[in-house]
Design an enzyme around this catalytic site. Structure first.
Site, short mmCIF file in Angstrom:
data_model
loop_
_atom_site.label_atom_id
_atom_site.label_comp_id
_atom_site.label_asym_id
_atom_site.label_seq_id
_atom_site.Cartn_x
_atom_site.Cartn_y
_atom_site.Cartn_z
N ASP A 149 31.81 17.62 35.94
CA ASP A 149 31.56 17.20 37.31
C ASP A 149 31.43 18.42 38.21
O ASP A 149 32.04 19.47 37.94
CB ASP A 149 32.73 16.35 37.83
CG ASP A 149 32.83 15.00 37.14
OD1 ASP A 149 31.85 14.59 36.50
OD2 ASP A 149 33.90 14.38 37.25
N SER A 150 30.68 18.27 39.28
CA SER A 150 30.50 19.37 40.22
C SER A 150 31.85 19.91 40.71
O SER A 150 32.05 21.11 40.83
CB SER A 150 29.67 18.88 41.42
OG SER A 150 29.64 19.86 42.43
#
Length: 322
Positions: A149-150
């Site tokens: 995930d970012s």
């Protein structure tokens, strides 16, 4: 859609897709949303309702669940082009260069920064892989072996050769890569909460934001949590993944009543407020280590990603508040 807007997009041709065994059980709307990147969710539902999407030459509802071997007809649609890629800034190059944890002729493993997407998209002009390709122009086959995930920092594996990429993918599918994460979670865990074996299902909400939920019709997901350090109102956990579902750790932790600090999607507002007061401005989820053996080379790769200073400072802040 106006003509001017359409001129900035490329219209696809009719496609027929045969549903694989791994895709069986997925709802047709979610299947289409994942395939038709950049197409508004409202338009996806419209083409299903109008019968432009067919399964085995028949009309279906948006809630139809796919069966392996189904033939899905995708009608022509205007696909939004990706944001125009830009070369990484010197600051980004310097940041990534300083976060390389391991490199050989086959692999590159970095300590991905929080807040940086792993690849470019409709709103992201440059991601980790694009930046690294720019930095390593001779590595024409450099590809992500998996995703983070970012908001998540830590170990991210990239393969330099297609053969090695296929090999790492096989190891991931077969559970032969040991991935450990560190997460700061709310409250203190009971022993019977540490093993979470609950299926997860991805769904799309208004605005196209996907949310993952524990659901009996979802895909199997197994997570093991182990306390590393206990505080008055939080616990630092080591987390071992046995499956790699989207947002798995975040959803399983939240479902157990112990959401991750700084998680703005599945987290708890008061706990996030507390952690912000103690200096945390991001989600406290860190891919701490990876460990695997490349069979073709009989080579063992073990890499540990140090915590960022912000996460170290957060732990110290909780220690002083005991």
């Amino acid at each position: 859609m106006s003509q001017s807007n359409q001129s900035d997009k490329k219209k696809s041709s009719v496609k027929y897709i045969i549903v694989s065994g791994e895709e069986e059980g997925q709802r047709i709307d979610n299947f289409l949303i994942s395939r038709l990147k950049g197409v508004p969710k409202s338009h996806v539902y419209r083409i299903v309702r109008k019968g432009e999407v067919r399964v085995n030459k028949k009309r279906i509802s948006p809630f139809y669940r796919l069966i392996a071997g189904d033939s899905v007809r995708l009608p022509p649609v205007f696909l939004a082009e990706k944001a125009k890629e830009a070369p990484p800034s010197q600051r980004t190059e310097d940041l990534l260069s300083g976060r390389i944890l391991y490199e050989d002729d086959n692999l590159l493993i970095i300590n991905k920064p929080s807040g940086m997407s792993v690849h470019a998209g409709s709103t992201v002009r440059v991601g980790v892989v694009e930046a690294l390709r720019h930095m390593y122009p001779k590595l024409v086959n450099l590809e992500l072996a998996h995703r983070l995930d970012s908001e998540t920092s830590g170990c991210l594996i990239l393969a330099k050769r297609k053969r090695i990429l296929r090999e790492v993918h096989a190891l991931l599918r077969e559970g032969q890569v040991t991935k450990l994460y560190w997460a700061l979670t709310r409250g203190q865990w009971k022993k019977n909460e540490l093993r979470v074996d609950l299926p997860l299902q991805k769904d799309y909400r208004d605005g196209g934001k996907h949310v993952v939920e524990v659901h009996h019709e979802g895909k199997s997901a197994l997570t093991l949590f182990q306390p590393l350090q206990t505080f008055e109102d939080a616990t630092l956990m080591e987390v071992k993944l046995f499956t790699g579902r989207t947002h798995q750790i975040r959803v399983h932790a939240a479902h157990q009543g112990h959401p991750i600090a700084g998680d703005d999607r599945y987290g708890e507002a008061e706990f996030n407020k507390l952690t912000r007061k103690r200096g945390l401005k991001r989600m406290f989820l860190h891919a701490r280590s990876v460990d695997f053996i490349l069979p073709s080379l009989k080579q063992r790769i073990t890499v540990v990603a140090p915590l960022d200073p912000e996460l170290e400072a957060c732990i110290k802040a909780f220690e002083t508040k005991r």
